[in-house]
Design a protein around this motif. Structure first.
Motif, PDB file in Angstrom:
ATOM      1  N   GLU A  83      -9.694  -9.600 -55.371  1.00  0.00           N
ATOM      2  CA  GLU A  83     -10.811  -9.266 -56.248  1.00  0.00           C
ATOM      3  C   GLU A  83     -11.245 -10.482 -57.059  1.00  0.00           C
ATOM      4  O   GLU A  83     -12.435 -10.740 -57.238  1.00  0.00           O
ATOM      5  CB  GLU A  83     -10.432  -8.106 -57.172  1.00  0.00           C
ATOM      6  N   TYR A  84     -10.275 -11.252 -57.547  1.00  0.00           N
ATOM      7  CA  TYR A  84     -10.594 -12.471 -58.300  1.00  0.00           C
ATOM      8  C   TYR A  84     -11.357 -13.457 -57.422  1.00  0.00           C
ATOM      9  O   TYR A  84     -12.360 -14.032 -57.857  1.00  0.00           O
ATOM     10  CB  TYR A  84      -9.305 -13.113 -58.818  1.00  0.00           C
ATOM     11  N   GLU A  85     -10.901 -13.640 -56.194  1.00  0.00           N
ATOM     12  CA  GLU A  85     -11.589 -14.568 -55.291  1.00  0.00           C
ATOM     13  C   GLU A  85     -13.001 -14.071 -54.968  1.00  0.00           C
ATOM     14  O   GLU A  85     -13.943 -14.867 -54.871  1.00  0.00           O
ATOM     15  CB  GLU A  85     -10.775 -14.754 -54.016  1.00  0.00           C
ATOM     16  N   ARG A  86     -13.169 -12.754 -54.788  1.00  0.00           N
ATOM     17  CA  ARG A  86     -14.494 -12.188 -54.546  1.00  0.00           C
ATOM     18  C   ARG A  86     -15.428 -12.430 -55.725  1.00  0.00           C
ATOM     19  O   ARG A  86     -16.580 -12.824 -55.556  1.00  0.00           O
ATOM     20  CB  ARG A  86     -14.371 -10.682 -54.291  1.00  0.00           C
ATOM     21  N   GLN A  87     -14.931 -12.184 -56.947  1.00  0.00           N
ATOM     22  CA  GLN A  87     -15.739 -12.408 -58.146  1.00  0.00           C
ATOM     23  C   GLN A  87     -16.108 -13.878 -58.301  1.00  0.00           C
ATOM     24  O   GLN A  87     -17.240 -14.209 -58.662  1.00  0.00           O
ATOM     25  CB  GLN A  87     -14.985 -11.929 -59.395  1.00  0.00           C
ATOM     26  N   LYS A  88     -15.156 -14.745 -58.009  1.00  0.00           N
ATOM     27  CA  LYS A  88     -15.401 -16.183 -58.109  1.00  0.00           C
ATOM     28  C   LYS A  88     -16.474 -16.615 -57.106  1.00  0.00           C
ATOM     29  O   LYS A  88     -17.380 -17.385 -57.449  1.00  0.00           O
ATOM     30  CB  LYS A  88     -14.095 -16.936 -57.852  1.00  0.00           C
ATOM     31  N   ALA A  89     -16.412 -16.112 -55.871  1.00  0.00           N
ATOM     32  CA  ALA A  89     -17.409 -16.443 -54.857  1.00  0.00           C
ATOM     33  C   ALA A  89     -18.780 -15.883 -55.248  1.00  0.00           C
ATOM     34  O   ALA A  89     -19.813 -16.541 -55.066  1.00  0.00           O
ATOM     35  CB  ALA A  89     -16.988 -15.898 -53.498  1.00  0.00           C
ATOM     36  N   LYS A  90     -18.781 -14.673 -55.814  1.00  0.00           N
ATOM     37  CA  LYS A  90     -20.039 -14.061 -56.240  1.00  0.00           C
ATOM     38  C   LYS A  90     -20.685 -14.878 -57.361  1.00  0.00           C
ATOM     39  O   LYS A  90     -21.889 -15.131 -57.342  1.00  0.00           O
ATOM     40  CB  LYS A  90     -19.782 -12.630 -56.712  1.00  0.00           C
ATOM     41  N   GLU A  91     -19.888 -15.290 -58.344  1.00  0.00           N
ATOM     42  CA  GLU A  91     -20.421 -16.112 -59.440  1.00  0.00           C
ATOM     43  C   GLU A  91     -20.935 -17.446 -58.941  1.00  0.00           C
ATOM     44  O   GLU A  91     -21.973 -17.938 -59.394  1.00  0.00           O
ATOM     45  CB  GLU A  91     -19.339 -16.328 -60.503  1.00  0.00           C
TER      46      GLU A  91
END
Length: 115
Positions: A83-91
């Protein structure tokens, strides 16, 4: 007294340097034992240890199979990392989009002012 402290240190260093995989039960099983020459306590101890090693191998294999069957072989909080990696990629994607939108606005503003 100084000698006993030295001996303890040497034994500790020898133990730390020994690779644990070298002392596996597979090496012990390769040693043939003539059970007809053993006394009753030795005979009992030999088969008790043999049965224990075999039982441990079976239970360990079953435990691995059950863990794989129930899907508990992965890290405990892996979903949080994902989830952290997904949020980081989204940002990062939003930041890139914002930079490209800002560049387009800047180009559009300069073109409108020039005409």
């Amino acid at each position: 007294m100084a000698e006993s402290a030295t001996v303890g240190i040497v034994e500790k260093e020898e133990f730390e340097s020994q690779d644990l995989s070298d002392s596996s039960s597979e090496d012990e099983e390769d040693i043939p034992v003539d059970t007809s020459q053993l006394s009753w306590p030795g005979y009992f101890m030999h088969y008790t240890c043999l049965t224990g090693r075999k039982s441990l191998a079976v239970v360990d294999g079953m435990g691995e199979w059950l863990a794989d069957f129930f899907g508990i072989t992965g890290p405990k909080y892996w979903y949080i990392v994902q989830e952290y990696e997904r949020q980081k990629a989204k940002e990062e994607k939003e930041r890139q989009r914002g930079m490209s939108d800002g560049a387009q606005r800047l180009e559009g503003g300069v073109a409108e002012t020039a005409t």
